[in-house]
Design a protein around this motif. Sequence first.
Motif, PDB file in Angstrom:
ATOM      1  N   ASP A 311       0.850  -1.198   0.000  1.00 27.39           N
ATOM      2  CA  ASP A 311       0.000   0.000   0.000  1.00 27.39           C
ATOM      3  C   ASP A 311       0.880   1.241   0.000  1.00 27.39           C
ATOM      4  O   ASP A 311       1.659   1.460   0.934  1.00 27.39           O
ATOM      5  CB  ASP A 311      -0.916  -0.015   1.220  1.00 27.39           C
ATOM      6  CG  ASP A 311      -2.064   0.971   1.109  1.00 27.39           C
ATOM      7  OD1 ASP A 311      -1.814   2.125   0.724  1.00 27.39           O
ATOM      8  OD2 ASP A 311      -3.211   0.579   1.413  1.00 27.39           O
ATOM      9  N   ARG A 312       0.739   2.029  -1.036  1.00 30.51           N
ATOM     10  CA  ARG A 312       1.571   3.232  -1.170  1.00 30.51           C
ATOM     11  C   ARG A 312       1.192   4.291  -0.138  1.00 30.51           C
ATOM     12  O   ARG A 312       2.045   4.989   0.413  1.00 30.51           O
ATOM     13  CB  ARG A 312       1.416   3.798  -2.576  1.00 30.51           C
ATOM     14  CG  ARG A 312       2.255   5.033  -2.877  1.00 30.51           C
ATOM     15  CD  ARG A 312       2.104   5.431  -4.331  1.00 30.51           C
ATOM     16  NE  ARG A 312       2.649   4.399  -5.210  1.00 30.51           N
ATOM     17  CZ  ARG A 312       2.450   4.363  -6.527  1.00 30.51           C
ATOM     18  NH1 ARG A 312       1.699   5.286  -7.105  1.00 30.51           N
ATOM     19  NH2 ARG A 312       2.991   3.424  -7.266  1.00 30.51           N
ATOM     20  N   LYS A 313      -0.094   4.426   0.181  1.00 26.37           N
ATOM     21  CA  LYS A 313      -0.557   5.469   1.094  1.00 26.37           C
ATOM     22  C   LYS A 313      -0.219   5.143   2.542  1.00 26.37           C
ATOM     23  O   LYS A 313       0.088   6.046   3.329  1.00 26.37           O
ATOM     24  CB  LYS A 313      -2.073   5.639   0.940  1.00 26.37           C
ATOM     25  CG  LYS A 313      -2.668   6.709   1.832  1.00 26.37           C
ATOM     26  CD  LYS A 313      -4.167   6.828   1.622  1.00 26.37           C
ATOM     27  CE  LYS A 313      -4.763   7.874   2.552  1.00 26.37           C
ATOM     28  NZ  LYS A 313      -6.235   7.991   2.370  1.00 26.37           N
ATOM     29  N   LEU A 314      -0.273   3.880   2.920  1.00 26.90           N
ATOM     30  CA  LEU A 314      -0.105   3.482   4.317  1.00 26.90           C
ATOM     31  C   LEU A 314       1.298   2.982   4.636  1.00 26.90           C
ATOM     32  O   LEU A 314       1.558   2.540   5.763  1.00 26.90           O
ATOM     33  CB  LEU A 314      -1.118   2.388   4.675  1.00 26.90           C
ATOM     34  CG  LEU A 314      -2.581   2.688   4.368  1.00 26.90           C
ATOM     35  CD1 LEU A 314      -3.450   1.498   4.721  1.00 26.90           C
ATOM     36  CD2 LEU A 314      -3.045   3.926   5.126  1.00 26.90           C
ATOM     37  N   ALA A 315       2.211   3.044   3.679  1.00 28.32           N
ATOM     38  CA  ALA A 315       3.545   2.474   3.860  1.00 28.32           C
ATOM     39  C   ALA A 315       4.306   3.152   4.996  1.00 28.32           C
ATOM     40  O   ALA A 315       4.204   4.363   5.208  1.00 28.32           O
ATOM     41  CB  ALA A 315       4.336   2.592   2.562  1.00 28.32           C
TER      42      ALA A 315
END
Length: 654
Positions: A311-315
């Motif tokens: 997940d790019r947003k939650l990384a």
Amino acid sequence: MKGKFLAASALVIAALLFAAVNVLSNAGLKNAKIDLTADHLYTLSQGSKNVIAALKEPVTLRFYFSERLSSQVPQIRAYGKRVRDLLEEYAALSHGMIRLQVIDPEPYTDQEDQAVRDGIQGVPLDADSDEQFYFGLSGTNSTDQHQVIPFFETSREPFLEYDLTKLVYALTNPKRPVVAVLTDLPMEYGPGGIMAAMRGQSQPYAIMTELQQTFDVQVLDPAAAKIPADTKVLFMADVKNVSPQTAYAIDQFVLRGGRALIMVDPFAESEVMQAAQSGQSPDPTMPHSSNLPRLFKAWGIGFDDQHFIADRKLAIEVTTSHDGRQGVVDYVPWLALDKDQHNPDDEVTADLGTINLATAGAFTALPGATTKMTPLLTSSNQAAPVGIDQVSYAPDPVKLLTGLKPTGKTYVLAARVTGPVKTAFPDGPPKSAAAPDAQAKTGQAKSGPDAKAKAPAPETMASKGPINIIVVGDSDMLDDRFWVQSQDVMGQRVVTPIAANGDFVLDAIENLAGSSNLIGLRSRGLSQRPFTMIDHLRRRASEQFLSREQGLQKSLDDTEKKVRALQSKAKNNPGGALLTSEEAQAIEHFRQNILHTRKELRRVQLSLNQDINRLEWRIQLIDLAAMPIAVAIVALVLAAMRRRRRKRRASAAA
């Protein structure tokens, strides 16, 4: 004279009837009510009624509320009335088994001392005064078992009924629930397992310590063929190569009404980390994933153990070396799930902080499932499944980030599964691997008559009621490094949580350990309901103004650039004019446009405010005039009907 006597007698009789009706209504209709709220805030759910009906011993509830001080905070005062009304409903339905005491702990009184002894938390409302505001609940049973809600937080209002019923249930069931732990992780002794413990190097997982403080924990062998009969909740975490016998034991436990928190994992990287820390090389032949395909299929859920969710947003950011340079990069296999990824309507995830996961897998609901899968933790829409081969050996954070192609979908990383199910072993329990083959003992061929003999049926073929389990697609979240910081203080190990992983596990097990009636309670909404149409108008005004302000700001920026350019031009040309007449006219024209735009902004604001004021005026008019108008209409209708009856009687008499 006779007429006056009759009139006076009628008034006396009317007064007596009025008093009698009030006395009878207070006695017989004291608890009668009609709940017209949208979420039925003042009506207890069937689950709470069942808990109250099952009370076998009296329970005393002491509700502490600072009545005088509450006038300073109208919102809390209104919430306090709702709590009191709901507690009175509990007491009324209990037929004397719940004894409610309402106490106003005025400052410097014995009642305030009693509140402190009962564990009620005082909150100062005025910084210049040492008076404490109390708003909590204390409960005791006949054996002096004690439960307390120190302070009723307004943020937990949707779960008010859950909290009250949970307190009552805990007082009638004070024994600590038995939690059976089934895991391949070294939770009991820490990295190095029992061998490290024998060397005096035991460092149990922090989550295991937390569990042992709250529950009666029994650690089972990962190959256990039976779940102890007194087990309330089965906690299963990352058990690889589950034997048919163990799977059958879990199947029968769940069918008989047992609750379970099950953690599986497409890639348990904590094992790899721990091996590296101890100087060992990971064994490539050892599996690093866990799954329960046979049981999951029977329960109507699917789990992909070949991919993790990136997940790019939650990384989570990690420090890495790329092209010989140190830097910080988003590591997409490790996720920090905040409140936007939590289910706000489920007690387990409603009030949690950030939860850290590592290489977590996703669940799906299978077609035709008889169960309902309710997501508890989800990814963002900037996620995608990635093969575990990308992280199984020397993962490249930069490559994982740049190569991620989000699908635009969200993925379920943890879920509650409820509903009726059938056994995953319809052909009977599996044979024990240690037992000799019956055919080998008798010497009969497989095609002989005994080959057609039916296997014994499972003990339980279908669930006695809806099952209730929670599944999580990650077990690395239990590893200390993902949620606590540990330090040695005077020879004692002290851990400080940096994420809510432990709270999630404890809340999940505590929730599952409660009664079925308690688990069934859900969010009931707020007593303070906003005017959604007015809020919509305000949001529309804000959106319009933001758009116009951004356009205006851009125009102002452009103007400043032009002015600076002209000033620079004039400065570089000392003999020339500062501004030409055309340039001066252009600047003046633009200033007029700015004034016009600002005037237009004020006009839009005034118009929208007028819309809001008109709507509020209409609502107030309806509130004030609707009932009198309705009464007047009813009176007119009754008067017309009376006149019509009189005319008919007059016509009949004539």
